[in-house]
Design an enzyme around this catalytic site. Structure first.
Site, PDB file in Angstrom:
ATOM      1  N   HIS A  60       0.797  -1.260  -0.182  1.00  0.00           N
ATOM      2  CA  HIS A  60       0.034  -0.016   0.138  1.00  0.00           C
ATOM      3  C   HIS A  60       0.879   1.170  -0.121  1.00  0.00           C
ATOM      4  O   HIS A  60       2.160   1.050  -0.089  1.00  0.00           O
ATOM      5  CB  HIS A  60      -0.958  -0.134   1.506  1.00  0.00           C
ATOM      6  CG  HIS A  60      -0.318  -0.006   2.448  1.00  0.00           C
ATOM      7  ND1 HIS A  60       0.547  -0.864   2.973  1.00  0.00           N
ATOM      8  CD2 HIS A  60      -0.546   1.103   3.484  1.00  0.00           C
ATOM      9  CE1 HIS A  60       0.814  -0.562   4.215  1.00  0.00           C
ATOM     10  NE2 HIS A  60       0.328   0.550   4.667  1.00  0.00           N
ATOM     11  N   HIS A  62       1.124   4.242   2.419  1.00  0.00           N
ATOM     12  CA  HIS A  62       1.593   4.759   3.333  1.00  0.00           C
ATOM     13  C   HIS A  62       2.952   5.182   3.505  1.00  0.00           C
ATOM     14  O   HIS A  62       3.857   4.114   2.809  1.00  0.00           O
ATOM     15  CB  HIS A  62       1.177   3.951   4.822  1.00  0.00           C
ATOM     16  CG  HIS A  62      -0.272   4.146   4.975  1.00  0.00           C
ATOM     17  ND1 HIS A  62      -0.815   3.162   5.839  1.00  0.00           N
ATOM     18  CD2 HIS A  62      -1.163   5.243   4.988  1.00  0.00           C
ATOM     19  CE1 HIS A  62      -2.330   3.938   6.019  1.00  0.00           C
ATOM     20  NE2 HIS A  62      -2.184   5.131   5.508  1.00  0.00           N
ATOM     21  N   ASP A  64       5.553   4.761   5.386  1.00  0.00           N
ATOM     22  CA  ASP A  64       6.563   3.968   5.978  1.00  0.00           C
ATOM     23  C   ASP A  64       6.670   2.557   5.087  1.00  0.00           C
ATOM     24  O   ASP A  64       7.403   1.702   5.366  1.00  0.00           O
ATOM     25  CB  ASP A  64       6.126   3.544   7.370  1.00  0.00           C
ATOM     26  CG  ASP A  64       4.642   3.074   7.561  1.00  0.00           C
ATOM     27  OD1 ASP A  64       3.757   3.609   6.929  1.00  0.00           O
ATOM     28  OD2 ASP A  64       4.508   2.208   8.504  1.00  0.00           O
ATOM     29  N   HIS A  65       5.887   2.596   4.015  1.00  0.00           N
ATOM     30  CA  HIS A  65       6.038   1.552   3.081  1.00  0.00           C
ATOM     31  C   HIS A  65       6.644   1.985   1.745  1.00  0.00           C
ATOM     32  O   HIS A  65       6.936   1.116   0.797  1.00  0.00           O
ATOM     33  CB  HIS A  65       5.002   0.801   2.795  1.00  0.00           C
ATOM     34  CG  HIS A  65       4.171   0.080   4.059  1.00  0.00           C
ATOM     35  ND1 HIS A  65       4.422  -1.277   4.233  1.00  0.00           N
ATOM     36  CD2 HIS A  65       3.793   0.528   5.084  1.00  0.00           C
ATOM     37  CE1 HIS A  65       3.963  -1.648   5.486  1.00  0.00           C
ATOM     38  NE2 HIS A  65       3.456  -0.342   6.160  1.00  0.00           N
ATOM     39  N   HIS A 136      -7.307  -2.382   6.732  1.00  0.00           N
ATOM     40  CA  HIS A 136      -6.430  -1.254   6.982  1.00  0.00           C
ATOM     41  C   HIS A 136      -7.155   0.129   6.828  1.00  0.00           C
ATOM     42  O   HIS A 136      -8.224   0.375   6.332  1.00  0.00           O
ATOM     43  CB  HIS A 136      -4.945  -1.211   6.253  1.00  0.00           C
ATOM     44  CG  HIS A 136      -4.042  -0.651   6.719  1.00  0.00           C
ATOM     45  ND1 HIS A 136      -3.757  -0.632   8.056  1.00  0.00           N
ATOM     46  CD2 HIS A 136      -2.889   0.097   6.018  1.00  0.00           C
ATOM     47  CE1 HIS A 136      -2.840   0.307   8.314  1.00  0.00           C
ATOM     48  NE2 HIS A 136      -2.217   0.684   7.195  1.00  0.00           N
TER      49      HIS A 136
END
Length: 250
Positions: A60, A62, A64-65, A136
């Site tokens: 996904h 976000h 932090d990814h 999520h």
């Protein structure tokens, strides 16, 4: 298959864990799953290095990814490795284009292949994959990956614990699952140990080892009690993942 945990942390840095990233390798094929902050440094420590990984699969979008995506693109360009495939949920192509528009000098530097996955089976970098949409705060895909008739590894991505996701991993040798917080934290979009253990037990699925990842600072020093909480509902093999851990799955 060979799996290296490049980043097992979360959006809140701990100083010891990079954000989300995993390297999957088999017979010369390499796939980077997620590319959060610090993952490029971890990748540089592997035999493959960032020069040797030309395919990224995002769960996904976000930060932090994905926050090392533009860093990876620039590093590969500077290293003379211009081919790069980036795949992920709908909107991935636009995400990458928007990143490149922010940095004008990166325009037309790379031979990019961008793929928005539709939620069904797919082939990527020599791996056969399937998708399961998670629970999520934005659209997020879990991935089940394998080569030929070999063992499967399932990346649960960011998600609450729910039986459909565990059953999606049925038969997997390894399930990498979010366990962001200890039990007393009131949280949505991620599981706690108690809910994860109960869901693993309730699901009609058999998985090999479960590795816990996406760990917030709240979990530091709490691993034993978190494992005990999971074990109250589930008697399978569960371990905490650590940055730099490499396992062979056969």
């Amino acid at each position: 298959m060979r799996l290296t945990f490049l980043g097992t942390g979360s959006a809140m840095p701990t100083g010891s864990r990079m954000q989300s990233g995993y390297l999957l390798e088999r017979d010369g094929n390499r796939l980077l799953v997620d590319c959060g902050s610090g993952v490029l440094h971890s990748l540089a420590r592997t035999d493959a290095g960032y020069e040797g990984v030309d395919t990224v699969l995002l769960t996904h979008h976000h930060l932090d990814h994905v926050s090392d995506l533009d860093v990876l693109m620039k590093a590969r360009w500077l290293a003379g490795e211009t081919a790069l495939t980036i795949a992920g949920p709908p909107g991935t192509s636009n995400l990458v284009r928007d990143l490149l528009e922010t940095h004008d000098y990166m325009q037309d530097r790379l031979d990019l292949t961008l793929r928005d996955l539709d939620g069904g089976p797919f082939e990527l970098a020599g791996f056969s994959g399937d998708t399961c949409e998670t629970r999520h705060s934005m659209q997020c895909f879990a991935y089940r990956l394998s080569v030929d008739d070999g063992p499967a590894i399932t990346f649960g991505a960011d998600s609450e614990a729910f039986t459909d996701l565990i059953e999606f991993a049925d038969g997997s040798a390894v399930l990498v699952h979010d366990c962001s917080f200890p039990d007393e934290v009131d949280v949505s979009n991620h599981p706690t140990p108690e809910t994860l253990g109960r869901t693993l037990s309730d699901a009609n699925a058999e998985v090999g080892r479960v590795y816990l990842t996406h760990l917030y600072p709240h979990t530091e020093g709490r691993h034993e009690e978190m494992l005990e909480s999971i074990a109250e509902g589930y008697d399978g093999d569960v371990q905490f993942a650590e940055d730099g851990l490499t396992i062979m799955v056969s």
